[in-house]
Motif scaffolding. Structure first.
Motif, mmCIF file in Angstrom:
data_model
loop_
_atom_site.group_PDB
_atom_site.id
_atom_site.type_symbol
_atom_site.label_atom_id
_atom_site.label_comp_id
_atom_site.label_asym_id
_atom_site.label_seq_id
_atom_site.Cartn_x
_atom_site.Cartn_y
_atom_site.Cartn_z
ATOM 1 N N TRP A 47 68.986 5.728 103.438
ATOM 2 C CA TRP A 47 68.672 6.975 104.112
ATOM 3 C C TRP A 47 67.570 7.698 103.364
ATOM 4 C CZ3 TRP A 47 69.262 12.209 102.778
ATOM 5 C CH2 TRP A 47 69.828 12.454 101.526
ATOM 6 N N VAL A 48 66.797 8.465 104.101
ATOM 7 C CA VAL A 48 65.652 9.159 103.539
ATOM 8 C C VAL A 48 65.838 10.668 103.618
ATOM 9 C CG1 VAL A 48 63.175 9.583 103.852
ATOM 10 C CG2 VAL A 48 64.087 7.264 104.097
ATOM 11 N N ALA A 49 66.175 11.160 104.802
ATOM 12 C CA ALA A 49 66.298 12.601 105.003
ATOM 13 C C ALA A 49 67.212 12.859 106.196
ATOM 14 C CB ALA A 49 64.930 13.226 105.257
ATOM 15 N N ARG A 50 67.904 13.997 106.132
ATOM 16 C CA ARG A 50 68.789 14.367 107.219
ATOM 17 C C ARG A 50 68.633 15.843 107.517
ATOM 18 N NH1 ARG A 50 74.680 12.278 105.660
ATOM 19 N NH2 ARG A 50 75.142 13.020 107.754
ATOM 20 N N ILE A 51 68.899 16.194 108.769
ATOM 21 C CA ILE A 51 68.867 17.597 109.174
ATOM 22 C C ILE A 51 70.136 17.880 109.960
ATOM 23 C CG2 ILE A 51 67.495 17.064 111.249
ATOM 24 C CD1 ILE A 51 66.120 19.811 110.833
ATOM 25 N N PHE A 52 70.785 18.976 109.594
ATOM 26 C CA PHE A 52 72.055 19.347 110.194
ATOM 27 C C PHE A 52 71.875 20.602 111.041
ATOM 28 C CE2 PHE A 52 74.391 16.354 107.653
ATOM 29 C CZ PHE A 52 73.666 16.265 106.476
ATOM 30 N N ARG A 53 72.931 20.981 111.710
ATOM 31 C CA ARG A 53 72.900 22.227 112.476
ATOM 32 C C ARG A 53 72.576 23.376 111.540
ATOM 33 N NH1 ARG A 53 78.400 21.160 116.030
ATOM 34 N NH2 ARG A 53 77.514 19.516 117.341
ATOM 35 N N GLY A 54 71.827 24.328 112.052
ATOM 36 C CA GLY A 54 71.419 25.442 111.209
ATOM 37 C C GLY A 54 70.232 25.086 110.346
ATOM 38 N N ASP A 55 69.596 23.929 110.652
ATOM 39 C CA ASP A 55 68.417 23.474 109.915
ATOM 40 C C ASP A 55 68.687 23.366 108.418
ATOM 41 O OD1 ASP A 55 65.732 24.846 111.991
ATOM 42 O OD2 ASP A 55 67.000 23.068 112.179
ATOM 43 N N ILE A 56 69.788 22.777 108.092
ATOM 44 C CA ILE A 56 70.086 22.432 106.694
ATOM 45 C C ILE A 56 69.577 21.025 106.449
ATOM 46 C CG2 ILE A 56 71.929 22.047 105.030
ATOM 47 C CD1 ILE A 56 73.572 24.092 106.660
ATOM 48 N N PHE A 57 68.828 20.854 105.364
ATOM 49 C CA PHE A 57 68.190 19.577 105.085
ATOM 50 C C PHE A 57 68.762 18.946 103.820
ATOM 51 C CE2 PHE A 57 65.310 21.224 108.047
ATOM 52 C CZ PHE A 57 64.753 22.403 107.603
ATOM 53 N N THR A 58 68.725 17.612 103.792
ATOM 54 C CA THR A 58 68.981 16.896 102.544
ATOM 55 C C THR A 58 67.993 15.753 102.458
ATOM 56 O OG1 THR A 58 70.598 15.399 103.555
ATOM 57 C CG2 THR A 58 71.460 17.399 102.540
ATOM 58 N N TYR A 59 67.659 15.386 101.233
ATOM 59 C CA TYR A 59 66.687 14.328 100.983
ATOM 60 C C TYR A 59 67.207 13.371 99.923
ATOM 61 C CZ TYR A 59 63.399 17.459 103.333
ATOM 62 O OH TYR A 59 62.770 18.265 104.253
ATOM 63 N N ALA A 60 66.825 12.121 100.064
ATOM 64 C CA ALA A 60 67.068 11.157 98.997
ATOM 65 C C ALA A 60 66.208 11.539 97.797
ATOM 66 C CB ALA A 60 66.721 9.754 99.471
ATOM 67 N N ASP A 61 66.709 11.274 96.612
ATOM 68 C CA ASP A 61 65.969 11.628 95.398
ATOM 69 C C ASP A 61 64.589 10.988 95.363
ATOM 70 O OD1 ASP A 61 68.864 11.676 93.155
ATOM 71 O OD2 ASP A 61 68.032 13.208 94.492
ATOM 72 N N SER A 62 64.470 9.807 95.940
ATOM 73 C CA SER A 62 63.216 9.063 95.872
ATOM 74 C C SER A 62 62.092 9.722 96.667
ATOM 75 C CB SER A 62 63.418 7.636 96.375
ATOM 76 O OG SER A 62 63.923 7.646 97.704
ATOM 77 N N VAL A 63 62.432 10.628 97.587
ATOM 78 C CA VAL A 63 61.404 11.248 98.420
ATOM 79 C C VAL A 63 61.364 12.757 98.279
ATOM 80 C CG1 VAL A 63 61.642 9.380 100.103
ATOM 81 C CG2 VAL A 63 62.827 11.555 100.498
ATOM 82 N N LYS A 64 62.293 13.311 97.520
ATOM 83 C CA LYS A 64 62.383 14.758 97.370
ATOM 84 C C LYS A 64 61.073 15.315 96.800
ATOM 85 C CE LYS A 64 66.516 15.857 96.411
ATOM 86 N NZ LYS A 64 67.787 16.069 95.685
ATOM 87 N N GLY A 65 60.585 16.374 97.440
ATOM 88 C CA GLY A 65 59.335 16.978 97.002
ATOM 89 C C GLY A 65 58.102 16.370 97.637
#
Length: 122
Positions: A47-65
């Motif tokens: 996985w690379v990135a996800r977006i949840f309800r309320g526009d909450i984001f998470t990123y894999a460490d390898s792509v963060k930033g």
């Protein structure tokens, strides 16, 4: 019928940028959880990135930033802005959707696009 169609892949030199798009249809887009995964040759899908309800984001460490996930609810489209690309980012990129937003792991999302190839040359 749920459909996800990715576009925007291509070839770029190291340090360059690309923006992937994922056009969605067949479900209530604005309330769904969505994300991007990628699979490099000979490797498992990650996985690379996800977006949840309320526009909450998470990123894999390898792509963060470097990568930014976003969505345009008016266009039913998910984006992945990829900057400072590296050779190790080379992979097929897939978007995925969970209309229920109840599934914990993106690998278990029920709907997937066909993928778009990203190739980064060093």
């Amino acid at each position: 019928q749920v459909q996800l169609v990715e576009s925007g892949g291509g070839s770029v030199q190291s340090g360059g940028s690309l923006r992937l798009s994922c056009a969605a249809s067949g479900y209530t887009y604005s309330s769904a959880c969505m994300g991007w995964s990628r699979q490099a040759p000979g490797k498992e899908r990650e996985w690379v990135a996800r977006i949840f309800r309320g526009d909450i984001f998470t990123y894999a460490d390898s792509v963060k930033g470097r990568f930014t996930i976003s969505r345009d609810n008016a266009k039913n489209t998910l984006y992945l802005q990829m900057n400072s690309l590296k050779a190790e980012d080379t992979a097929i990129y897939y978007c995925a959707a969970d209309p229920s937003c109840l599934i914990v792991r993106i690998r278990n999302y029920p709907y997937w696009g066909q993928g778009t190839q990203v190739t980064v040359s060093s």
